[in-house]
Design a protein around this motif. Structure first.
Motif, PDB file in Angstrom:
ATOM      1  N   MET A  35       0.701  -1.193   0.186  1.00 39.11           N
ATOM      2  CA  MET A  35      -0.077   0.173   0.059  1.00 39.11           C
ATOM      3  C   MET A  35       0.727   1.134  -0.050  1.00 39.11           C
ATOM      4  O   MET A  35       0.504   2.308  -0.831  1.00 39.11           O
ATOM      5  N   ALA A  36       1.841   1.112   0.683  1.00 38.66           N
ATOM      6  CA  ALA A  36       2.752   2.422   0.771  1.00 38.66           C
ATOM      7  C   ALA A  36       3.555   2.680  -0.628  1.00 38.66           C
ATOM      8  O   ALA A  36       3.593   3.648  -1.012  1.00 38.66           O
ATOM      9  N   LEU A  37       4.007   1.470  -1.169  1.00 37.85           N
ATOM     10  CA  LEU A  37       4.876   1.811  -2.422  1.00 37.85           C
ATOM     11  C   LEU A  37       3.796   2.122  -3.411  1.00 37.85           C
ATOM     12  O   LEU A  37       3.951   2.856  -4.357  1.00 37.85           O
ATOM     13  N   GLY A  38       2.367   1.628  -3.494  1.00 37.69           N
ATOM     14  CA  GLY A  38       1.548   2.046  -4.369  1.00 37.69           C
ATOM     15  C   GLY A  38       0.887   3.255  -4.370  1.00 37.69           C
ATOM     16  O   GLY A  38       1.063   4.083  -5.284  1.00 37.69           O
ATOM     17  N   GLY A  39       0.904   3.956  -3.006  1.00 33.87           N
ATOM     18  CA  GLY A  39       0.595   5.297  -2.851  1.00 33.87           C
ATOM     19  C   GLY A  39       1.884   6.310  -3.119  1.00 33.87           C
ATOM     20  O   GLY A  39       1.728   7.372  -3.803  1.00 33.87           O
ATOM     21  N   PHE A  40       2.823   5.700  -3.074  1.00 36.14           N
ATOM     22  CA  PHE A  40       4.115   6.343  -3.497  1.00 36.14           C
ATOM     23  C   PHE A  40       4.347   6.610  -5.087  1.00 36.14           C
ATOM     24  O   PHE A  40       4.475   7.641  -5.598  1.00 36.14           O
ATOM     25  N   PHE A  41       4.117   5.479  -5.758  1.00 36.60           N
ATOM     26  CA  PHE A  41       4.341   5.469  -7.033  1.00 36.60           C
ATOM     27  C   PHE A  41       2.967   6.092  -7.908  1.00 36.60           C
ATOM     28  O   PHE A  41       3.075   6.665  -9.094  1.00 36.60           O
ATOM     29  N   PHE A  42       1.722   5.748  -7.360  1.00 37.61           N
ATOM     30  CA  PHE A  42       0.558   6.145  -8.263  1.00 37.61           C
ATOM     31  C   PHE A  42      -0.224   7.181  -7.647  1.00 37.61           C
ATOM     32  O   PHE A  42      -1.117   7.688  -8.077  1.00 37.61           O
TER      33      PHE A  42
END
Length: 149
Positions: A85-92
């Motif tokens: 979730m954190a990576l998705g929020g960072f990239f998207f």
């Protein structure tokens, strides 16, 4: 017969939870005997269960149950979900776009600030002249209003 009537009364009191410890010990002693009245035999397990359980012994030791620890699977799954979730929020996550300022706007802003800085000494000179009027004010008020000493 008289003792059976007394035992029946004590049993009724016992079932109503009104007996004292002494009366309960009389009931236990009566039901320990081998000769119990036939109509009171149904109450014998209530008062003789302690004696029966004292005689029971476990011969075979209890086997140790093997408990598998699966709690760490839940923790690993939770960490992975939070990480994704954190990576998705960072990239998207939509990034704010920087406003591009053209060269012409930059030059215009530079000229405006240059003009304002050029006007600053004139504004300071005008404010000094107004301060001179404040110095003159007490002397003129003395001339207009005669102050008694």
């Amino acid at each position: 017969m008289e003792s059976e009537n007394r035992i029946e009364k004590l049993i009724n009191k016992y079932l109503e939870a009104e007996t004292s410890l002494e009366e309960e010990s009389v009931l236990k002693a009566y039901f320990k005997q081998e000769s119990v009245a036939p109509h009171l035999v149904k109450y014998k397990p209530i008062f003789s269960w302690q004696e029966v359980t004292k005689q029971e012994k476990y011969i075979e030791p209890l086997s140790q149950l093997k408990v598998e620890k699966k709690w760490y699977y839940h923790q690993i799954a939770a960490v992975l979900i939070i990480g994704f979730m954190a990576l998705g929020g960072f990239f998207f996550w939509p990034q704010p776009q920087k406003e591009k300022v053209s060269y012409a706007n930059q030059k215009l802003a530079y000229e405006n600030s240059k003009d304002l800085l050029a006007m600053l000494p004139e504004a300071l000179k005008a404010s000094r002249m107004k301060l001179n009027y404040i110095k003159v004010l007490p002397t003129t008020t003395e001339k207009i209003i005669k102050i008694k000493n």
